[in-house]
Design a protein around this motif. Structure first.
Motif, PDB file in Angstrom:
ATOM      1  N   LEU A  22       0.815  -1.207   0.000  1.00  0.00           N
ATOM      2  CA  LEU A  22       0.000   0.000   0.000  1.00  0.00           C
ATOM      3  C   LEU A  22       0.855   1.266   0.000  1.00  0.00           C
ATOM      4  O   LEU A  22       0.510   2.260  -0.648  1.00  0.00           O
ATOM      5  CB  LEU A  22      -0.930  -0.001   1.216  1.00  0.00           C
ATOM      6  CG  LEU A  22      -1.954  -1.144   1.283  1.00  0.00           C
ATOM      7  CD1 LEU A  22      -2.822  -1.012   2.530  1.00  0.00           C
ATOM      8  CD2 LEU A  22      -2.820  -1.179   0.041  1.00  0.00           C
ATOM      9  N   ALA A  23       1.965   1.236   0.726  1.00  0.00           N
ATOM     10  CA  ALA A  23       2.837   2.409   0.786  1.00  0.00           C
ATOM     11  C   ALA A  23       3.343   2.793  -0.602  1.00  0.00           C
ATOM     12  O   ALA A  23       3.462   3.981  -0.936  1.00  0.00           O
ATOM     13  CB  ALA A  23       4.006   2.147   1.728  1.00  0.00           C
ATOM     14  N   ALA A  24       3.648   1.795  -1.427  1.00  0.00           N
ATOM     15  CA  ALA A  24       4.171   2.059  -2.774  1.00  0.00           C
ATOM     16  C   ALA A  24       3.120   2.691  -3.684  1.00  0.00           C
ATOM     17  O   ALA A  24       3.458   3.278  -4.715  1.00  0.00           O
ATOM     18  CB  ALA A  24       4.686   0.763  -3.404  1.00  0.00           C
ATOM     19  N   LEU A  25       1.854   2.572  -3.305  1.00  0.00           N
ATOM     20  CA  LEU A  25       0.788   3.162  -4.118  1.00  0.00           C
ATOM     21  C   LEU A  25       0.667   4.665  -3.899  1.00  0.00           C
ATOM     22  O   LEU A  25      -0.036   5.349  -4.647  1.00  0.00           O
ATOM     23  CB  LEU A  25      -0.545   2.490  -3.798  1.00  0.00           C
ATOM     24  CG  LEU A  25      -0.653   0.989  -4.107  1.00  0.00           C
ATOM     25  CD1 LEU A  25      -1.999   0.457  -3.636  1.00  0.00           C
ATOM     26  CD2 LEU A  25      -0.465   0.727  -5.592  1.00  0.00           C
ATOM     27  N   GLY A  26       1.358   5.177  -2.881  1.00  0.00           N
ATOM     28  CA  GLY A  26       1.236   6.585  -2.544  1.00  0.00           C
ATOM     29  C   GLY A  26       1.539   7.519  -3.693  1.00  0.00           C
ATOM     30  O   GLY A  26       0.850   8.540  -3.878  1.00  0.00           O
ATOM     31  N   GLU A  27       2.546   7.193  -4.500  1.00  0.00           N
ATOM     32  CA  GLU A  27       2.884   8.098  -5.599  1.00  0.00           C
ATOM     33  C   GLU A  27       1.778   8.138  -6.651  1.00  0.00           C
ATOM     34  O   GLU A  27       1.606   9.143  -7.343  1.00  0.00           O
ATOM     35  CB  GLU A  27       4.223   7.740  -6.227  1.00  0.00           C
ATOM     36  CG  GLU A  27       4.260   6.457  -7.022  1.00  0.00           C
ATOM     37  CD  GLU A  27       5.602   6.296  -7.750  1.00  0.00           C
ATOM     38  OE1 GLU A  27       5.629   6.580  -8.955  1.00  0.00           O
ATOM     39  OE2 GLU A  27       6.586   5.886  -7.117  1.00  0.00           O
TER      40      GLU A  27
END
Length: 225
Positions: A22-27
């Motif tokens: 989920l963190a990688a989806l931030g961008e």
């Protein structure tokens, strides 16, 4: 204008891996690409659902079967594009640029596979997977799948099957698939636990049996043993 992408992640007790995914989806959120996050859960008993809801995701619940979970997530999605990801896959930094560019051309797209481990074995298995994807048009689900809604519906969507749902989907997309210049960094845990040769051989045998006509329920039972 609404963001175009619905991200769909099938889960089952994925609390350990899901936060990094989920963190990688931030961008993608910052780039205005992601409209919604749908976590299609198959009955998790850990903190998976709490993690998903804390991230602003919509949780879709039902029986544990990856093909069925992907189908449920897609049925609930509202985006013009669907991005299917595994919970233990982390998109490489900078993924939003190539993905944004791909949205100008309908069809299916997948990432290049890389494992979150070093050494010859993970490099070799990833290289084989990427060769298989380019040469035979057979990426697996851990490489992610980005597909526009019209194309997805046109091939009938994901089938409600417990195994090889990704293979059936990419076979239906033959001629409409392209590789994105991004990496899907996938957990090597199962390979490390079972052995790289054993796990890789098992995957190849399962694929061969599927292509020869063995039904998915039988394959799933053998795969879990």
């Amino acid at each position: 204008m609404r963001a175009p992408i619905s991200v769909i992640i099938p889960t089952l007790n994925a609390a350990d891996a899901l936060p990094l995914c989920l963190a990688a989806l931030g961008e993608g959120l910052q780039a205005g690409l992601i409209r919604e996050l749908l976590v299609s859960d198959g009955g998790s008993s850990d903190a998976t659902i709490k993690i998903a809801e804390a991230a602003g995701g919509v949780v879709v619940k039902g029986p544990a079967s990856r093909g069925e979970q992907l189908k449920r997530g897609a049925d609930a999605a509202q985006g013009e594009w669907l991005f299917f990801l595994h919970a233990d896959t982390v998109l490489s930094e900078g993924w939003s640029g190539p993905v944004s560019h791909s949205l100008t051309k309908p069809g299916g797209y997948h990432a290049q596979l890389r494992f979150d481990a070093t050494g010859f074995a993970p490099r070799f298995v990833a290289a084989w997977a990427n060769f298989r994807s380019r040469r035979f048009g057979l990426p697996y689900g851990d490489q992610g799948l980005l597909i526009d809604r019209e194309t997805y519906d046109g091939v009938g969507g994901f089938r409600a099957m417990p195994l090889m749902e990704d293979v059936e989907m990419v076979r239906a997309l033959r001629g409409k698939l392209a590789e994105l210049p991004i990496q899907a960094v996938t957990s090597a845990k199962k390979y490390q636990n079972q052995g790289w040769i054993k796990r890789g051989s098992r995957n190849l045998i399962t694929l061969a049996r599927h292509l020869s006509g063995t039904d998915s329920e039988t394959l799933a039972q053998a795969y879990r043993r």
